[in-house]
Write a protein that holds these residues in place. Sequence first.
Motif, PDB file in Angstrom:
ATOM      1  N   GLY A  63       0.915  -1.262   0.114  1.00 29.74           N
ATOM      2  CA  GLY A  63      -0.083   0.138  -0.146  1.00 29.74           C
ATOM      3  C   GLY A  63       0.892   1.253   0.309  1.00 29.74           C
ATOM      4  O   GLY A  63       2.216   0.943   0.270  1.00 29.74           O
ATOM      5  N   PRO A  64       0.174   2.479  -0.362  1.00 27.74           N
ATOM      6  CA  PRO A  64       1.283   3.713  -0.351  1.00 27.74           C
ATOM      7  C   PRO A  64       1.663   3.947   0.853  1.00 27.74           C
ATOM      8  O   PRO A  64       1.041   3.609   1.948  1.00 27.74           O
ATOM      9  N   ASN A  65       2.479   4.956   0.927  1.00 29.85           N
ATOM     10  CA  ASN A  65       2.924   5.642   2.106  1.00 29.85           C
ATOM     11  C   ASN A  65       1.873   5.998   3.097  1.00 29.85           C
ATOM     12  O   ASN A  65       1.050   6.761   2.358  1.00 29.85           O
ATOM     13  N   GLU A 234       5.973  -4.460   2.416  1.00 29.95           N
ATOM     14  CA  GLU A 234       7.084  -4.249   1.150  1.00 29.95           C
ATOM     15  C   GLU A 234       6.658  -3.208   0.216  1.00 29.95           C
ATOM     16  O   GLU A 234       5.595  -3.258  -0.145  1.00 29.95           O
ATOM     17  N   HIS A 235       7.653  -2.472  -0.390  1.00 25.80           N
ATOM     18  CA  HIS A 235       7.382  -1.641  -1.490  1.00 25.80           C
ATOM     19  C   HIS A 235       7.949  -2.132  -2.957  1.00 25.80           C
ATOM     20  O   HIS A 235       7.555  -1.561  -3.717  1.00 25.80           O
ATOM     21  N   ASP A 236       8.995  -3.240  -2.632  1.00 26.52           N
ATOM     22  CA  ASP A 236       9.572  -3.899  -3.734  1.00 26.52           C
ATOM     23  C   ASP A 236       8.416  -4.729  -4.552  1.00 26.52           C
ATOM     24  O   ASP A 236       8.334  -5.834  -3.855  1.00 26.52           O
ATOM     25  N   MET A 250      -3.447  -2.176   1.431  1.00 20.13           N
ATOM     26  CA  MET A 250      -4.104  -1.430   2.339  1.00 20.13           C
ATOM     27  C   MET A 250      -3.984   0.136   1.683  1.00 20.13           C
ATOM     28  O   MET A 250      -3.146   0.696   1.084  1.00 20.13           O
ATOM     29  N   ALA A 251      -4.953   1.176   2.045  1.00 25.24           N
ATOM     30  CA  ALA A 251      -4.862   2.467   1.371  1.00 25.24           C
ATOM     31  C   ALA A 251      -5.641   3.174   2.436  1.00 25.24           C
ATOM     32  O   ALA A 251      -6.922   2.773   2.750  1.00 25.24           O
ATOM     33  N   GLN A 252      -5.145   4.231   2.888  1.00 25.59           N
ATOM     34  CA  GLN A 252      -5.873   5.000   3.789  1.00 25.59           C
ATOM     35  C   GLN A 252      -6.470   4.240   5.206  1.00 25.59           C
ATOM     36  O   GLN A 252      -7.715   4.469   5.515  1.00 25.59           O
ATOM     37  N   GLY A 253      -5.773   3.142   5.517  1.00 26.48           N
ATOM     38  CA  GLY A 253      -6.094   2.680   6.739  1.00 26.48           C
ATOM     39  C   GLY A 253      -7.225   1.218   6.486  1.00 26.48           C
ATOM     40  O   GLY A 253      -7.236   0.550   7.576  1.00 26.48           O
ATOM     41  N   ARG A 254      -7.604   1.175   5.303  1.00 31.86           N
ATOM     42  CA  ARG A 254      -8.356   0.212   5.094  1.00 31.86           C
ATOM     43  C   ARG A 254      -7.909  -0.946   3.958  1.00 31.86           C
ATOM     44  O   ARG A 254      -7.028  -0.494   3.250  1.00 31.86           O
ATOM     45  N   VAL A 255      -8.314  -2.261   4.124  1.00 30.27           N
ATOM     46  CA  VAL A 255      -7.977  -3.067   3.264  1.00 30.27           C
ATOM     47  C   VAL A 255      -8.869  -2.786   1.999  1.00 30.27           C
ATOM     48  O   VAL A 255     -10.115  -3.169   2.148  1.00 30.27           O
TER      49      VAL A 255
END
Lengths: 307, 326
Positions: A63-65, A234-236, A250-255
């Motif tokens: 997921g994003p930072n 992981e981001h890789d 995950m994005a903005q706290g949600r799956v």
Amino acid sequence: MPDDMQDTRSRASDLVGVDPEPGVSKKDPIVVVDGITRTFGGLRAVDVDHLEIQRGVITALIGPNGAGKTTFFNVLTGFDQPDTGEWTFNKKSLKGVSASHVARLGMVRTFQLTKVLSKLTVLENMRLGATGQRGERFWAAPFRFLWKAEEDSITVRARDLLGRFNLAAKEGDFAGSLSGGQRKLLEMARALMVNPELIMLDEPMAGVNPALKQSLLGHVKSLREDGMSVLFVEHDMDMVRDISDWVVVMAQGRVIAEGPPASIMADQRVIDAYLGAHHDTDITEIEESVLAAEVEAELRADDEETR
Amino acid sequence: MDLISTPLHDAFSPYALSFVFAAMGLNIHYGYTGLLNFGQAAFSAAGAYAMGVAIASFDLPLVVALLLGVVGAVLLALVMGVPTLRLRADYLAIVTIAVAEILRLVFSTSFKDYFHARDGVSGFTLGFRSLNPFPDLPNGFLSFSRNDLWVITVGWILVVLTCVLVWLLMRSPWGRILKSIREDEDAVRSLGKNVYSYKMQALILGGVIGAIGGFIGGLGLASVQPDSFNTDFTFIAFTMLILGGAARVMSPAVGAVLFWAVLSFLGVALTKLSNGDNPIIPSDLMSPDQVGNIRFAVVGLVLMLLMIFRPQGIFGDKKEIAIDAR
């Protein structure tokens, strides 16, 4: 399916036929999460309705930072308390259980910013990882004969792991003298000293050089062969594609999505939220030279402006 | 000759011994575990008062009185540790200094029938002195009295035993956990160790060692007074520890001996230099009655230089200091 924890074969086949839907139930989950929320002021860092982590497989959490991955890790392992929610490990509720107790139950994590003990030697770092040592009790500690044998067997196990992680030559060095990648390796090896059932790796590849990356991938796969469950952030994307059996996004706290890597990489929501449209295409040599020329031109323009 | 004998006498005196123990306790707290205990005086005071009152007011035997002193230190550690050891290190520092001051004020103002306010507790040394095996020496040894000689003999034997215990503990897996906590608590927690429990054990152990300092100091001076346990007590003990080098077994003892020897030497030397009809140090620069303060200023200066040029202390390991990940 019964709780056959002794079963050490790869369990990836258990995931065949599981729907790639957020919160889908799985055959033999090791971790089950229900309704965990964690807010920082007005920000909902984590808001997970339902999530199951399958036993005996490698699950990637991407997921994003700022998506709440590390906070989610902290909550699961007792390093942070959620506002609401329940979660279980091996069907045992971990709500309110201390971080050290979570680790002793068999759920061990590493940290995004490595936490090697830099003023201890590499071997001492490893020895620290073994749990339930007799010599760690105050009244037994002064009497070496009470814990010497155990210490020796711990040392054998530590050396074996250090060998597997290419750190054998470093055992006498202070951990503070290791490079960033070596610290990642040491932290992972040290976590294995705890004999976990589930190991949770927070960005194991960050700062690791390509050659080391390959061997690290091999290590993680071999953990699965040994019957361990792995959850990693992981981001890789190469690593995610290469070794994970299941991916949770995950994005903005949600799956927002979960499923096998191939279907996740093709999921439009995931592409929009995280991967970007060109994540899958390798940059060709021609494109690369065009890009380089563009950058160069830009730099030259900047240079002239300042003049 | 008193330029040598006086510092030597002071450095091994019962008074110096009480600081040796305080510093050894702080070495466990701060040196090995990284706990900032600014209230070590409270542990020494608890030990000294428990022993003194138990004998003077309740006529209990010496052994029971000493055990009560140890129990007092353990209880004090629990009072300080239970609310603060789960929190960041700064909180322990604040609470310990507050508890030490509260305790000192209670001793100097309350329960006067037992604590006798600023006069302090006295009349508890008979049991200890009756065990003295030394003959009555006419001039004594280093001009120590027979009683002092007995106190310092017992005291320095206890110092050696404590050093051995600390050495044994710190080479064990138990000591490894303390040293790891000093560096990164979360790492230790993530490996399944109950950090809170280990910090508490360290606080108790260092506190009990501090209480032994209270016993020795009290028996040496034959009285226990609240003002001996003000905040200076703790900070002088810290100074000795840092002078010797934190996290080394021998450093508190060597640091304390050296500190008192230098302080005492400066006192004698400055007094000599500023005394007489035609003093070497002119009287408008420094008068003899300022010696007591000037010597502390000089010691302070020496310490500053030490921190700049040898921050690891006398015994500290440069390698351990130099490598710092962050």
